[in-house]
Design a protein around this motif. Structure first.
Motif, short mmCIF file in Angstrom:
data_model
loop_
_atom_site.label_atom_id
_atom_site.label_comp_id
_atom_site.label_asym_id
_atom_site.label_seq_id
_atom_site.Cartn_x
_atom_site.Cartn_y
_atom_site.Cartn_z
N LEU A 142 0.82 -1.21 0.00
CA LEU A 142 0.00 0.00 0.00
C LEU A 142 0.86 1.26 0.00
O LEU A 142 0.46 2.28 -0.59
CB LEU A 142 -0.94 -0.02 1.20
N LEU A 143 2.02 1.21 0.63
CA LEU A 143 2.94 2.35 0.54
C LEU A 143 3.37 2.57 -0.91
O LEU A 143 3.43 3.72 -1.38
CB LEU A 143 4.17 2.11 1.41
N PHE A 144 3.67 1.49 -1.61
CA PHE A 144 4.08 1.61 -3.02
C PHE A 144 2.93 2.19 -3.86
O PHE A 144 3.14 3.12 -4.66
CB PHE A 144 4.48 0.24 -3.56
N ALA A 145 1.71 1.67 -3.66
CA ALA A 145 0.56 2.18 -4.42
C ALA A 145 0.31 3.64 -4.11
O ALA A 145 0.03 4.45 -5.01
CB ALA A 145 -0.67 1.33 -4.10
N ALA A 146 0.39 4.02 -2.84
CA ALA A 146 0.16 5.41 -2.45
C ALA A 146 1.23 6.34 -3.00
O ALA A 146 0.95 7.49 -3.37
CB ALA A 146 0.10 5.53 -0.92
N ALA A 147 2.47 5.85 -3.08
CA ALA A 147 3.54 6.66 -3.65
C ALA A 147 3.28 6.95 -5.12
O ALA A 147 3.46 8.10 -5.58
CB ALA A 147 4.88 5.94 -3.47
N ILE A 148 2.84 5.94 -5.87
CA ILE A 148 2.51 6.15 -7.29
C ILE A 148 1.36 7.15 -7.42
O ILE A 148 1.41 8.08 -8.24
CB ILE A 148 2.13 4.82 -7.96
N ALA A 149 0.32 6.97 -6.60
CA ALA A 149 -0.84 7.87 -6.66
C ALA A 149 -0.44 9.30 -6.33
O ALA A 149 -0.88 10.26 -6.98
CB ALA A 149 -1.92 7.38 -5.71
N ALA A 150 0.40 9.46 -5.31
CA ALA A 150 0.81 10.81 -4.89
C ALA A 150 1.64 11.49 -5.98
O ALA A 150 1.48 12.70 -6.24
CB ALA A 150 1.60 10.73 -3.58
N LEU A 151 2.54 10.75 -6.61
CA LEU A 151 3.36 11.34 -7.67
C LEU A 151 2.52 11.73 -8.87
O LEU A 151 2.71 12.82 -9.45
CB LEU A 151 4.45 10.34 -8.08
N LEU A 152 1.58 10.87 -9.27
CA LEU A 152 0.72 11.19 -10.41
C LEU A 152 -0.11 12.44 -10.13
O LEU A 152 -0.27 13.30 -11.01
CB LEU A 152 -0.18 10.00 -10.73
N LEU A 153 -0.64 12.54 -8.92
CA LEU A 153 -1.45 13.71 -8.58
C LEU A 153 -0.60 14.97 -8.52
O LEU A 153 -1.08 16.07 -8.82
CB LEU A 153 -2.16 13.47 -7.24
#
Length: 538
Positions: free
Chosen positions: A443-454
């Motif tokens: 979930l940290l990995f998924a959240a990192a991708i989401a945060a960077l895209l946003l």
């Protein structure tokens, strides 16, 4: 070795407190959304209707103008127009391809007028064919077609130059038996004001939500009045039509501009009242929600319609108070189910204590209500099978997290690398400590991708706060206690902390940006601030 009982009490107390605070905040928000909001009633005179609304027929599953081979059935267009004839006197089209050329003929028996649009873009061959077809339709239906609109926001998209548009407009006026205009955002009309001499009237788009400096709903109508006055002064003696105005009912907030059902109802009612009182000619965007627009403009792009996609049900009444949501049964049911499942799992097996069960039940209830709310959001926002599969998988991990946590008794957790090794062993999945550690890493990995895209592409992306709220609470509490970070978790945490902070700094007054900042920091700070040896001391 097991952690001291006093430390475990602190853990469960922290988890209980955080979960109860967020549960209270969620249900207070739901209560506020169900409270009817009084606003100006739009009491149209007998027989009076909205002057015009934008109509596109691509509101059923799979329909999109982006598919050149797509053609909308005549029967669907006829049914759509029959529904629209009850609320408006006119529809605006943006193209005459894919079956839309039949609209004037179908509109005639319903008493509808048509603002006929010819789509102008990069392809000059297609432009010529589109304009020729539009001229043919307009000239054959002069009793129905109010005007021909040659191009929509072409200068804004930079697909043709001002001189090229001038040539096309002159060509259309030389052949058309109806008035001819061009439609664009008001700022582009003032930048290319020489085009006003080529059209019969100026068609401007005034959309407070999409302004470079977004406008709060409280000030939206005043903004429209100001812009309409400035355009009238800029083009003295030239008739002006507001070709697009409206407000979205769902999607990402832009600084002070918040999409919502209540705000959409308020804007439409107040604008139409003022427009009729001031004698403005106008067109509302738009008649029916357009799910395909989410591909180009994110969630908000698909929710500008007065009617729901597919069902054609009105989103809100034209008189009376309006509430953001009609019922909270779904979220309440999710909270009860999540809390019950967590309670049963927490009390099964080894003997446990009241504080632990209370904390896990509250966390389960939070996970349940957040899962239901995210499911509601997914139906508004997810655009294709890829998003349903990828984001759906992340959502499933978040939903399972409280249930895995409910089987955990507070034993020390390994780092992600050791957890992966443990889970590869026979019966390794029984180690709830290893499962929790692996869930955090994923979930940290998924959240990192989401945060960077946003951060890098924010205009059309929603804040994924609901998706990551449950793991932010769970790991924001237990990571301080005994979950040592590995190198990969720390890298992801750094990316999350940086990206959510950068996103917030660019729009610090946006409540959605603030919520995403707090969620991201709660998730990311423990791996950054605690060292493995600090966990071992605990």
């Amino acid at each position: 070795m097991p952690a001291p009982r006093s430390n475990r009490k602190v853990l469960w107390l922290g988890l209980l407190t955080a979960s109860l605070i967020l549960l209270t905040a969620v249900f207070m928000t739901l209560a506020a959304q169900m409270r009817p909001v009084a606003m100006h009633d739009l009491n149209l005179a007998e027989g009076e209707k909205l002057k015009c609304v934008s109509y596109a027929p691509y509101h059923r599953p799979g329909q999109t103008p982006l598919d050149p081979a797509s053609r909308i059935p005549r029967e669907q267009i006829a049914a759509d127009l029959e529904a629209l004839a009850k609320i408006t006197a006119c529809v605006r089209l943006y193209s005459v391809s894919q079956g839309l050329g039949e609209v004037p003929e179908l509109a005639r028996p319903l008493g509808l007028k048509v603002l006929l649009g010819a789509w102008i873009g990069y392809d000059q061959t297609r432009n010529a064919a589109e304009l020729a077809h539009a001229l043919e339709i307009a000239n054959a239906n002069t009793d129905v077609v109010r005007a021909l609109i040659v191009g929509n926001e072409v200068l804004l998209r930079r697909e043709r130059s001002e001189d090229e548009m001038r040539t096309l407009i002159r060509q259309a006026r030389a052949q058309a038996r109806v008035p001819v205009t061009y439609a664009d955002v008001w700022e582009f009309w003032t930048r290319h004001d020489s085009l006003a001499a080529e059209v019969d009237f100026v068609t401007v788009h005034i959309l407070p939500f999409w302004e470079d400096e977004p406008v709060d709903i409280v000030d939206a109508l005043e903004h429209v009045v100001d812009i309409r006055s400035r355009i009238g002064e800029h083009f003295p003696g030239k008739p002006v039509v507001i070709g697009e105005t409206g407000w979205p009912s769902a999607g990402r907030q832009r600084e002070e501009s918040r999409p919502s059902r209540v705000n959409q109802a308020r804007y439409i009612r107040e604008f139409v009242h003022q427009a009729h009182a001031r004698g403005w000619d106008y067109n509302l965007i738009e008649a029916i929600d357009q799910p395909w627009k989410r591909r180009l403009e994110g969630t908000v792009g698909g929710h500008w319609g007065l009617l729901e996609a597919g069902s054609l049900a009105p989103k809100f009444p034209l008189a009376g108070a309006v509430a953001e949501r009609e019922s909270a049964f779904g979220p309440i049911g999710g909270a009860l189910l999540g809390g019950l499942l967590a309670f049963l799992l927490a009390t099964t097996g080894r003997r446990t204590r009241c504080l632990r069960v209370s904390a896990l039940s509250a966390t389960g209830a939070l996970g349940g209500v957040v899962t239901v709310l995210h499911w509601e959001h997914a139906h508004l926002a997810y655009r294709d099978a890829l998003e349903w599969s990828v984001l759906g998988a992340v959502a499933a991990l978040c939903a399972v997290l409280p249930l895995v946590l409910a089987r955990w008794h507070g034993e020390p957790l390994p780092d992600a690398a050791r957890a992966a090794r443990l889970l590869r062993r026979p019966q390794g999945w029984r180690s709830k400590a290893a499962l929790l550690s692996l869930l955090r890493a994923l979930l940290l990995f998924a959240a990192a991708i989401a945060a960077l895209l946003l951060w890098v592409d924010p205009r059309y992306r929603d804040f994924p706060t609901l998706l990551y709220l449950t793991p932010a609470v769970v790991f924001g509490v237990i990571s301080w206690w005994n979950l040592p970070p590995g190198r990969s978790e720390r890298v992801c945490a750094i990316l999350i902390a940086f990206a959510v902070s950068a996103r917030w700094l660019s729009e610090p007054a946006n409540p959605q940006a603030i919520g995403w900042l707090l969620c991201g920091l709660a998730f990311a700070l423990p791996p950054l601030l605690l060292r493995p040896q600090q966990h071992q001391q605990r």
